[in-house]
Design a protein around this motif. Structure first.
Motif, PDB file in Angstrom:
ATOM      1  N   GLU A   1       0.855  -1.181   0.000  1.00  0.00           N
ATOM      2  CA  GLU A   1       0.000   0.000   0.000  1.00  0.00           C
ATOM      3  C   GLU A   1       0.889   1.227   0.000  1.00  0.00           C
ATOM      4  OE1 GLU A   1      -1.068   0.311   4.667  1.00  0.00           O
ATOM      5  OE2 GLU A   1      -1.985  -1.337   3.566  1.00  0.00           O
ATOM      6  N   PRO A   2       0.345   2.396  -0.289  1.00  0.00           N
ATOM      7  CA  PRO A   2       1.185   3.602  -0.314  1.00  0.00           C
ATOM      8  C   PRO A   2       1.916   3.825   1.008  1.00  0.00           C
ATOM      9  CG  PRO A   2      -0.977   4.053  -1.246  1.00  0.00           C
ATOM     10  CD  PRO A   2      -1.047   2.667  -0.646  1.00  0.00           C
ATOM     11  N   VAL A   3       3.145   4.265   0.902  1.00  0.00           N
ATOM     12  CA  VAL A   3       3.988   4.537   2.065  1.00  0.00           C
ATOM     13  C   VAL A   3       4.429   5.990   2.010  1.00  0.00           C
ATOM     14  CG1 VAL A   3       6.196   3.989   3.180  1.00  0.00           C
ATOM     15  CG2 VAL A   3       4.828   2.158   2.178  1.00  0.00           C
ATOM     16  N   ASN A   4       4.342   6.684   3.132  1.00  0.00           N
ATOM     17  CA  ASN A   4       4.880   8.035   3.225  1.00  0.00           C
ATOM     18  C   ASN A   4       6.367   7.904   3.546  1.00  0.00           C
ATOM     19  OD1 ASN A   4       5.758  10.571   4.018  1.00  0.00           O
ATOM     20  ND2 ASN A   4       3.759  11.128   4.843  1.00  0.00           N
ATOM     21  N   PHE A   5       7.188   7.942   2.506  1.00  0.00           N
ATOM     22  CA  PHE A   5       8.611   7.661   2.652  1.00  0.00           C
ATOM     23  C   PHE A   5       9.328   8.652   3.559  1.00  0.00           C
ATOM     24  CE2 PHE A   5       7.578   5.835  -1.582  1.00  0.00           C
ATOM     25  CZ  PHE A   5       7.793   4.519  -1.251  1.00  0.00           C
ATOM     26  N   GLU A   6       8.932   9.908   3.505  1.00  0.00           N
ATOM     27  CA  GLU A   6       9.606  10.929   4.312  1.00  0.00           C
ATOM     28  C   GLU A   6       9.371  10.753   5.803  1.00  0.00           C
ATOM     29  OE1 GLU A   6       8.704  14.825   2.844  1.00  0.00           O
ATOM     30  OE2 GLU A   6       9.336  14.312   0.820  1.00  0.00           O
ATOM     31  N   ASN A   7       8.252  10.127   6.174  1.00  0.00           N
ATOM     32  CA  ASN A   7       7.925   9.942   7.591  1.00  0.00           C
ATOM     33  C   ASN A   7       8.086   8.501   8.064  1.00  0.00           C
ATOM     34  OD1 ASN A   7       7.255  12.663   7.992  1.00  0.00           O
ATOM     35  ND2 ASN A   7       5.222  12.335   7.184  1.00  0.00           N
ATOM     36  N   HIS A   8       8.440   7.603   7.167  1.00  0.00           N
ATOM     37  CA  HIS A   8       8.617   6.197   7.533  1.00  0.00           C
ATOM     38  C   HIS A   8       9.845   6.074   8.435  1.00  0.00           C
ATOM     39  CE1 HIS A   8       9.645   1.930   7.031  1.00  0.00           C
ATOM     40  NE2 HIS A   8       8.356   1.761   6.784  1.00  0.00           N
ATOM     41  N   PRO A   9       9.788   5.267   9.502  1.00  0.00           N
ATOM     42  CA  PRO A   9      10.913   5.192  10.442  1.00  0.00           C
ATOM     43  C   PRO A   9      12.236   4.724   9.809  1.00  0.00           C
ATOM     44  CG  PRO A   9       9.255   3.523  10.944  1.00  0.00           C
ATOM     45  CD  PRO A   9       8.676   4.408   9.896  1.00  0.00           C
ATOM     46  N   VAL A  10      12.184   3.955   8.733  1.00  0.00           N
ATOM     47  CA  VAL A  10      13.415   3.485   8.087  1.00  0.00           C
ATOM     48  C   VAL A  10      13.703   4.273   6.813  1.00  0.00           C
ATOM     49  CG1 VAL A  10      14.590   1.504   7.053  1.00  0.00           C
ATOM     50  CG2 VAL A  10      13.096   1.173   9.032  1.00  0.00           C
ATOM     51  N   TYR A  11      12.731   4.352   5.916  1.00  0.00           N
ATOM     52  CA  TYR A  11      12.958   5.028   4.629  1.00  0.00           C
ATOM     53  C   TYR A  11      13.384   6.480   4.798  1.00  0.00           C
ATOM     54  CZ  TYR A  11      10.747   1.094   2.183  1.00  0.00           C
ATOM     55  OH  TYR A  11      10.438  -0.137   1.679  1.00  0.00           O
ATOM     56  N   ALA A  12      12.936   7.136   5.860  1.00  0.00           N
ATOM     57  CA  ALA A  12      13.310   8.531   6.084  1.00  0.00           C
ATOM     58  C   ALA A  12      14.828   8.700   6.159  1.00  0.00           C
ATOM     59  CB  ALA A  12      12.655   9.060   7.360  1.00  0.00           C
TER      60      ALA A  12
ATOM     61  N   HIS B   1      15.991   8.819   2.402  1.00  0.00           N
ATOM     62  CA  HIS B   1      15.198   9.620   1.481  1.00  0.00           C
ATOM     63  C   HIS B   1      16.040  10.379   0.457  1.00  0.00           C
ATOM     64  CE1 HIS B   1      12.344  12.680   0.079  1.00  0.00           C
ATOM     65  NE2 HIS B   1      11.527  11.649   0.133  1.00  0.00           N
ATOM     66  N   ASP B   2      17.177  10.893   0.831  1.00  0.00           N
ATOM     67  CA  ASP B   2      18.034  11.654  -0.082  1.00  0.00           C
ATOM     68  C   ASP B   2      19.213  10.830  -0.584  1.00  0.00           C
ATOM     69  OD1 ASP B   2      16.486  13.989   0.071  1.00  0.00           O
ATOM     70  OD2 ASP B   2      17.429  14.524   1.964  1.00  0.00           O
ATOM     71  N   ASP B   3      19.117   9.533  -0.491  1.00  0.00           N
ATOM     72  CA  ASP B   3      20.191   8.620  -0.875  1.00  0.00           C
ATOM     73  C   ASP B   3      20.068   8.269  -2.363  1.00  0.00           C
ATOM     74  OD1 ASP B   3      21.824   6.265  -1.208  1.00  0.00           O
ATOM     75  OD2 ASP B   3      21.671   5.913   0.945  1.00  0.00           O
ATOM     76  N   ASP B   4      21.136   8.460  -3.133  1.00  0.00           N
ATOM     77  CA  ASP B   4      21.134   8.188  -4.575  1.00  0.00           C
ATOM     78  C   ASP B   4      20.897   6.725  -4.913  1.00  0.00           C
ATOM     79  OD1 ASP B   4      21.669  10.842  -5.038  1.00  0.00           O
ATOM     80  OD2 ASP B   4      23.815  10.548  -5.346  1.00  0.00           O
ATOM     81  N   ARG B   5      21.061   5.843  -3.939  1.00  0.00           N
ATOM     82  CA  ARG B   5      20.851   4.411  -4.190  1.00  0.00           C
ATOM     83  C   ARG B   5      19.371   4.040  -4.208  1.00  0.00           C
ATOM     84  NH1 ARG B   5      24.103   2.173   0.713  1.00  0.00           N
ATOM     85  NH2 ARG B   5      22.902   3.884   1.601  1.00  0.00           N
ATOM     86  N   PHE B   6      18.505   4.970  -3.833  1.00  0.00           N
ATOM     87  CA  PHE B   6      17.072   4.719  -3.727  1.00  0.00           C
ATOM     88  C   PHE B   6      16.296   5.618  -4.690  1.00  0.00           C
ATOM     89  CE2 PHE B   6      18.751   3.023   0.063  1.00  0.00           C
ATOM     90  CZ  PHE B   6      17.814   2.181   0.637  1.00  0.00           C
ATOM     91  N   VAL B   7      15.340   5.022  -5.399  1.00  0.00           N
ATOM     92  CA  VAL B   7      14.377   5.789  -6.183  1.00  0.00           C
ATOM     93  C   VAL B   7      12.999   5.387  -5.675  1.00  0.00           C
ATOM     94  CG1 VAL B   7      13.391   6.220  -8.461  1.00  0.00           C
ATOM     95  CG2 VAL B   7      15.873   5.983  -8.216  1.00  0.00           C
ATOM     96  N   PHE B   8      12.339   6.312  -5.012  1.00  0.00           N
ATOM     97  CA  PHE B   8      11.021   6.072  -4.443  1.00  0.00           C
ATOM     98  C   PHE B   8       9.973   6.390  -5.503  1.00  0.00           C
ATOM     99  CE2 PHE B   8      13.833   7.042  -0.890  1.00  0.00           C
ATOM    100  CZ  PHE B   8      13.588   5.967  -0.059  1.00  0.00           C
ATOM    101  N   ASP B   9       9.257   5.390  -5.949  1.00  0.00           N
ATOM    102  CA  ASP B   9       8.272   5.525  -7.016  1.00  0.00           C
ATOM    103  C   ASP B   9       6.883   5.366  -6.409  1.00  0.00           C
ATOM    104  OD1 ASP B   9       6.663   5.394  -9.252  1.00  0.00           O
ATOM    105  OD2 ASP B   9       7.863   3.880 -10.278  1.00  0.00           O
ATOM    106  N   VAL B  10       6.335   6.479  -5.944  1.00  0.00           N
ATOM    107  CA  VAL B  10       5.032   6.459  -5.285  1.00  0.00           C
ATOM    108  C   VAL B  10       3.956   5.995  -6.262  1.00  0.00           C
ATOM    109  CG1 VAL B  10       3.284   7.869  -4.121  1.00  0.00           C
ATOM    110  CG2 VAL B  10       5.714   8.263  -3.661  1.00  0.00           C
ATOM    111  N   ALA B  11       3.951   6.553  -7.462  1.00  0.00           N
ATOM    112  CA  ALA B  11       2.928   6.206  -8.460  1.00  0.00           C
ATOM    113  C   ALA B  11       3.033   4.742  -8.877  1.00  0.00           C
ATOM    114  CB  ALA B  11       3.059   7.110  -9.684  1.00  0.00           C
ATOM    115  N   GLY B  12       4.251   4.221  -8.967  1.00  0.00           N
ATOM    116  CA  GLY B  12       4.460   2.837  -9.375  1.00  0.00           C
ATOM    117  C   GLY B  12       4.296   1.833  -8.252  1.00  0.00           C
ATOM    118  N   GLY B  13       4.238   2.319  -7.018  1.00  0.00           N
ATOM    119  CA  GLY B  13       4.058   1.435  -5.867  1.00  0.00           C
ATOM    120  C   GLY B  13       5.276   0.603  -5.540  1.00  0.00           C
ATOM    121  N   CYS B  14       6.473   1.196  -5.719  1.00  0.00           N
ATOM    122  CA  CYS B  14       7.694   0.435  -5.452  1.00  0.00           C
ATOM    123  C   CYS B  14       8.833   1.361  -5.055  1.00  0.00           C
ATOM    124  CB  CYS B  14       8.092  -0.395  -6.670  1.00  0.00           C
ATOM    125  SG  CYS B  14       8.540   0.589  -8.115  1.00  0.00           S
TER     126      CYS B  14
END
Length: 123
Positions: A50-61, A64-77
């Protein structure tokens, strides 16, 4: 094969031995492999339930600004590469997806207020 992703700047303060596995969910249910042109697995596409608020997630936060990660909210991944050296290939869309639908090989480690993400790949 095990890959541990530490937040930038935390690599010197967290080791796998120091961390304890915690029950924090990354919000996903399976992942596919990301491969370079030479066939090497360099990351994963982690599919979310389900959708995740990446900026407020205890781990993903922490990533969030890490080049190794691409957060694709629309794609769900979340597209993740394990090493900074492959981040540019990720950003340019030069990695291929190997659809494997690997289940249950991810976990979160905690050391104090820091987190690390662990992927254990079968390949």
């Amino acid at each position: 094969m095990k890959h541990i992703l530490f937040p930038k700047g935390a690599r010197n303060s967290i080791t796998e031995k120091q961390g304890e596995s915690v029950g924090i969910s990354l919000g996903g249910y399976f992942y596919d492999y990301l491969r370079r042109a030479d066939g090497e697995i360099v990351g994963v596409t982690y599919w979310l339930m389900e959708p995740v608020n990446f900026e407020n997630h205890p781990v993903y936060a922490h990533f969030h600004d890490d080049d190794r990660f691409v957060f694709d909210v629309a794609g769900g991944c979340v597209n993740i590469v394990f090493d900074e050296s492959n981040a540019e290939l990720l950003k340019k869309g030069q990695l291929t997806t190997d659809v494997v639908q690997e289940f249950g090989g991810e976990s979160v480690l905690r050391c104090g207020e820091q987190f690390a993400i662990v992927f254990s790949l079968v390949d």
